[in-house]
Design an enzyme around this catalytic site. Structure first.
Site, PDB file in Angstrom:
ATOM      1  N   GLY A  19       0.823  -1.219   0.000  1.00  0.00           N
ATOM      2  CA  GLY A  19       0.000   0.000   0.000  1.00  0.00           C
ATOM      3  C   GLY A  19       0.850   1.259   0.000  1.00  0.00           C
ATOM      4  N   ARG A  23      -2.373   8.816   2.665  1.00  0.00           N
ATOM      5  CA  ARG A  23      -3.227   9.586   3.579  1.00  0.00           C
ATOM      6  C   ARG A  23      -2.695   9.632   5.004  1.00  0.00           C
ATOM      7  NH1 ARG A  23      -8.961   7.486   3.275  1.00  0.00           N
ATOM      8  NH2 ARG A  23      -9.465   9.317   4.523  1.00  0.00           N
ATOM      9  N   GLY A 149     -16.733  -4.048  -0.357  1.00  0.00           N
ATOM     10  CA  GLY A 149     -17.294  -5.069  -1.230  1.00  0.00           C
ATOM     11  C   GLY A 149     -18.482  -5.717  -0.521  1.00  0.00           C
ATOM     12  N   ASN A 178     -17.434  -7.333   2.823  1.00  0.00           N
ATOM     13  CA  ASN A 178     -16.174  -8.080   2.766  1.00  0.00           C
ATOM     14  C   ASN A 178     -15.115  -7.397   3.631  1.00  0.00           C
ATOM     15  OD1 ASN A 178     -14.064  -9.745   1.969  1.00  0.00           O
ATOM     16  ND2 ASN A 178     -13.636  -8.558   0.112  1.00  0.00           N
ATOM     17  N   ASN A 368      21.509   2.230  49.529  1.00  0.00           N
ATOM     18  CA  ASN A 368      20.522   3.296  49.629  1.00  0.00           C
ATOM     19  C   ASN A 368      21.033   4.527  48.897  1.00  0.00           C
ATOM     20  OD1 ASN A 368      17.959   4.156  51.341  1.00  0.00           O
ATOM     21  ND2 ASN A 368      19.389   5.866  51.248  1.00  0.00           N
ATOM     22  N   TYR A 378      28.056  10.859  31.720  1.00  0.00           N
ATOM     23  CA  TYR A 378      28.369  11.310  30.363  1.00  0.00           C
ATOM     24  C   TYR A 378      29.325  12.481  30.425  1.00  0.00           C
ATOM     25  CZ  TYR A 378      27.223  12.626  25.504  1.00  0.00           C
ATOM     26  OH  TYR A 378      27.270  12.911  24.169  1.00  0.00           O
TER      27      TYR A 378
HETATM   28  C1  UD1 Z   1     -10.687  -4.435  -0.361  1.00  0.00           C
HETATM   29  C2  UD1 Z   1     -11.654  -5.464  -0.960  1.00  0.00           C
HETATM   30  C3  UD1 Z   1     -13.075  -5.088  -0.538  1.00  0.00           C
HETATM   31  C4  UD1 Z   1     -13.172  -5.014   0.978  1.00  0.00           C
HETATM   32  C5  UD1 Z   1     -12.129  -4.062   1.543  1.00  0.00           C
HETATM   33  C6  UD1 Z   1     -12.097  -4.160   3.027  1.00  0.00           C
HETATM   34  C7  UD1 Z   1     -10.635  -6.179  -3.060  1.00  0.00           C
HETATM   35  C8  UD1 Z   1     -10.684  -6.084  -4.534  1.00  0.00           C
HETATM   36  N1  UD1 Z   1     -11.532  -5.445  -2.383  1.00  0.00           N
HETATM   37  O1  UD1 Z   1     -10.996  -3.175  -0.963  1.00  0.00           O
HETATM   38  O2  UD1 Z   1     -14.010  -6.031  -1.036  1.00  0.00           O
HETATM   39  O3  UD1 Z   1     -14.474  -4.627   1.370  1.00  0.00           O
HETATM   40  O4  UD1 Z   1     -10.820  -4.400   1.051  1.00  0.00           O
HETATM   41  O5  UD1 Z   1     -11.296  -3.157   3.555  1.00  0.00           O
HETATM   42  O6  UD1 Z   1      -9.845  -6.932  -2.528  1.00  0.00           O
HETATM   43  N2  UD1 Z   1      -2.785  -3.933  -2.146  1.00  0.00           N
HETATM   44  C9  UD1 Z   1      -1.567  -4.252  -2.695  1.00  0.00           C
HETATM   45  N3  UD1 Z   1      -1.396  -4.134  -4.041  1.00  0.00           N
HETATM   46  C10 UD1 Z   1      -2.380  -3.732  -4.852  1.00  0.00           C
HETATM   47  C11 UD1 Z   1      -3.629  -3.390  -4.301  1.00  0.00           C
HETATM   48  C12 UD1 Z   1      -3.800  -3.507  -2.925  1.00  0.00           C
HETATM   49  O7  UD1 Z   1      -0.632  -4.636  -1.974  1.00  0.00           O
HETATM   50  O8  UD1 Z   1      -2.147  -3.676  -6.074  1.00  0.00           O
HETATM   51  C13 UD1 Z   1      -2.971  -4.058  -0.693  1.00  0.00           C
HETATM   52  C14 UD1 Z   1      -3.223  -2.703  -0.029  1.00  0.00           C
HETATM   53  O9  UD1 Z   1      -2.029  -2.122   0.406  1.00  0.00           O
HETATM   54  C15 UD1 Z   1      -4.109  -3.077   1.135  1.00  0.00           C
HETATM   55  C16 UD1 Z   1      -4.889  -4.281   0.608  1.00  0.00           C
HETATM   56  O10 UD1 Z   1      -4.127  -4.811  -0.464  1.00  0.00           O
HETATM   57  O11 UD1 Z   1      -3.348  -3.488   2.267  1.00  0.00           O
HETATM   58  C17 UD1 Z   1      -6.296  -3.929   0.180  1.00  0.00           C
HETATM   59  O12 UD1 Z   1      -6.264  -2.990  -0.874  1.00  0.00           O
HETATM   60  P1  UD1 Z   1      -7.217  -1.739  -0.926  1.00  0.00           P
HETATM   61  O13 UD1 Z   1      -6.896  -0.942  -2.119  1.00  0.00           O
HETATM   62  O14 UD1 Z   1      -7.258  -1.049   0.389  1.00  0.00           O
HETATM   63  O15 UD1 Z   1      -8.625  -2.453  -1.168  1.00  0.00           O
HETATM   64  P2  UD1 Z   1     -10.049  -1.867  -0.881  1.00  0.00           P
HETATM   65  O16 UD1 Z   1     -10.469  -0.992  -1.981  1.00  0.00           O
HETATM   66  O17 UD1 Z   1     -10.078  -1.311   0.485  1.00  0.00           O
END
Ligand code: UD1
Ligand code: MG
Length: 456
Positions: A19, A23, A149, A178, A368, A378
């Protein structure tokens, strides 16, 4: 502990840590931020280990040596894969293709920014695969489902996961969402993952498509439900603080469950690795940094801050004490208000009850340390040791200029600046001698009054 998935099933945990975390507005990668003094990625990895994830693959972004190093520090045997382009969660999982190809029974996919998932939850996910599912998602019912999701169910079978951006108005009404993490049966994982395309609103390879594809292949997909705290993801500093609050509640509850008396638990801050013995009492407003062990019967009084320290059996610390890394307190040691201890061992029964700095030192048993004692450790360039023998008595307001050794049973007169070793049982006085001048006070006052009059 009873493991429903059976002792012989193997498990690979794939931790997605690629990730961007923009933010967080930080120069530190998101997954290296900490809750309970432990990085987010480390929390996820240790949860996987506790759930039987003997093998761990961590997927990091390009040039993220820092994240890779943290992963190795948590589990030396972890493998690290780089996801070059961020093309979606399924694409990220496939970065670890080599690890998946080794053929573990259960493939746990975890998000490194979701640190609060409990090992029990992971065990339940694994049990669902042992019971015959090819894919099992982790469902939850958030107060506000927008952005997540949605899990489309038919009876107790999972039909599909529809991403928020791709969902119809009708699908958006589904409240079961999800949580993100998922478990795949090793036998079909690569077949399923390789079929995932990117024909969707975001143009990403969605891991969530694994569900519909499993069903197309005649395999079963299921859901287990958990509470929102388990799947709390972190994107902002505010969410980091919320996760910290949840974790602190869990740590306090676990400490009390183990028999620690917390008088005002909501005011005590613990670390993921804080260790307590039996019959420990912690008064209100105490902060435990990383690496603290408190042994049986010890009491930590209010407004104390401890990190990297061992508090021995029956010892008393505080109120208002600071134990810094390397502080080792033996049995029944007393450390009182405004005493700081760093890289120092206080042997059994030693006492420093008020206003002292003990750094780079050994304090022998039952010695004590008087109020205002400072180990001058230091010299501006190097740190030096102070060695205080058993039963020694250090008079108040003494400076012990290290390196220096005070022998067993020695006595240092108050206000001394000790620069030379003191032999055992010797009395050291290292201060100006006192002179009393009879009537001197009156003469001085008279002199000062005259000087004042002369000015006006
Ligand atoms: C994902 C789920 C969604 C769920 C949500 C819960 C998918 C497609 N969607 O969405 O259904 O409700 O999490 O929080 O899985 N990451 C990578 N490489 C990438 C993309 C993502 O390493 O190319 C990692 C991100 O750093 C993160 C995790 O995978 O730790 C999830 O990715 P993120 O983009 O946050 O997915 P969401 O849109 O939140
Ligand atoms: Mg997310």
């Amino acid at each position: 502990m009873h493991q429903p998935q059976g002792p012989n099933r193997t498990c690979l945990a794939i931790v997605l840590a690629a990730g961007e975390g923009t933010r967080m507005r930080s120069s530190l990668p998101k997954v290296l931020h900490q809750v309970g003094h432990k990085s987010l990625v480390a929390h996820v990895m240790t949860a996987a280990q506790k759930a039987g994830g003997a093998e761990i693959a961590v997927v990091v972004g390009p040039a993220r040596d820092d994240v890779a190093a943290e992963a190795k520090a948590v589990a030396a045997g972890a493998s690290v894969f780089v996801q070059r382009d961020r093309l979606g969660t399924a694409h990220a999982v496939l970065a670890a293709r080599e690890a998946i190809a080794k053929g573990a029974d259960d493939i746990l996919v975890m998000f490194a920014d979701t640190p609060l998932v409990r090992p029990e939850t992971l065990r339940r996910l694994r049990a669902a695969i042992a019971a015959g599912a090819a894919v099992t998602a982790l469902g939850f019912r958030p107060q506000d489902p927008s952005g997540y999701g949605r899990l489309v169910m038919k009876g107790d079978e999972l039909v599909a996961i529809v991403e928020d951006k791709d969902a119809t108005a009708e699908e958006r009404k589904i409240t079961l969402c999800n949580g993100g993490l998922m478990v795949l049966a090793g036998a079909s994982a690569l077949t399923i993952l390789d079929r995932i395309g990117n024909d969707n609103a975001k143009g990403e390879y969605y891991l969530t498509d694994a569900v519909a594809i499993a069903r197309e292949l005649g395999l079963k997909a299921t859901v287990i439900e958990t509470d929102e705290d388990d799947v709390r993801g972190i994107n902002t500093k505010a969410q980091l603080a919320q996760a910290e609050a949840v974790l602190q509640q869990r740590l306090r509850a676990a400490a009390m469950e183990a028999g620690v008396t917390l008088i005002a638990p909501e005011t005590v801050f613990l670390s993921s690795d804080t260790t307590f013995g039996k019959d420990v009492t912690v008064e209100p407003n105490v902060v435990f940094g990383a690496g603290v062990t408190v042994e049986d019967g010890a009491t930590i009084r209010s407004f104390s801050h401890l990190e990297g320290a061992v508090v021995g059996k029956g010892a008393r610390v505080g109120p208002y004490a600071r134990l810094r890394p390397g502080a080792k307190l033996g049995q029944d040691v007393h450390i009182g208000n405004f005493v700081e201890v760093k890289a120092a061992t206080l042997e059994d029964g030693a006492k420093a009850n008020h206003l002292a700095y003990i750094g780079d030192a050994r304090v022998g048993a039952k010695a004590n340390i008087g109020a205002g004692t400072i180990t001058c450790n230091y010299d501006g360039v190097n740190k030096h040791l102070t060695d205080i023998g058993a039963g020694a008595f250090i008079g108040t307001n003494s400076s012990l200029v290290a390196p220096v050794k005070i022998g067993d049973g020695a006595y240092v007169g108050s206000g001394s600046v000790v620069t030379k070793d003191v032999p055992a049982d010797a009395l050291a006085i290292a201060r100006g001698r006192q002179v009393n001048k009879e009537g001197g006070a009156a003469r001085l006052r008279e002199l000062y009054s005259k000087m004042k009059k002369a000015k006006t």
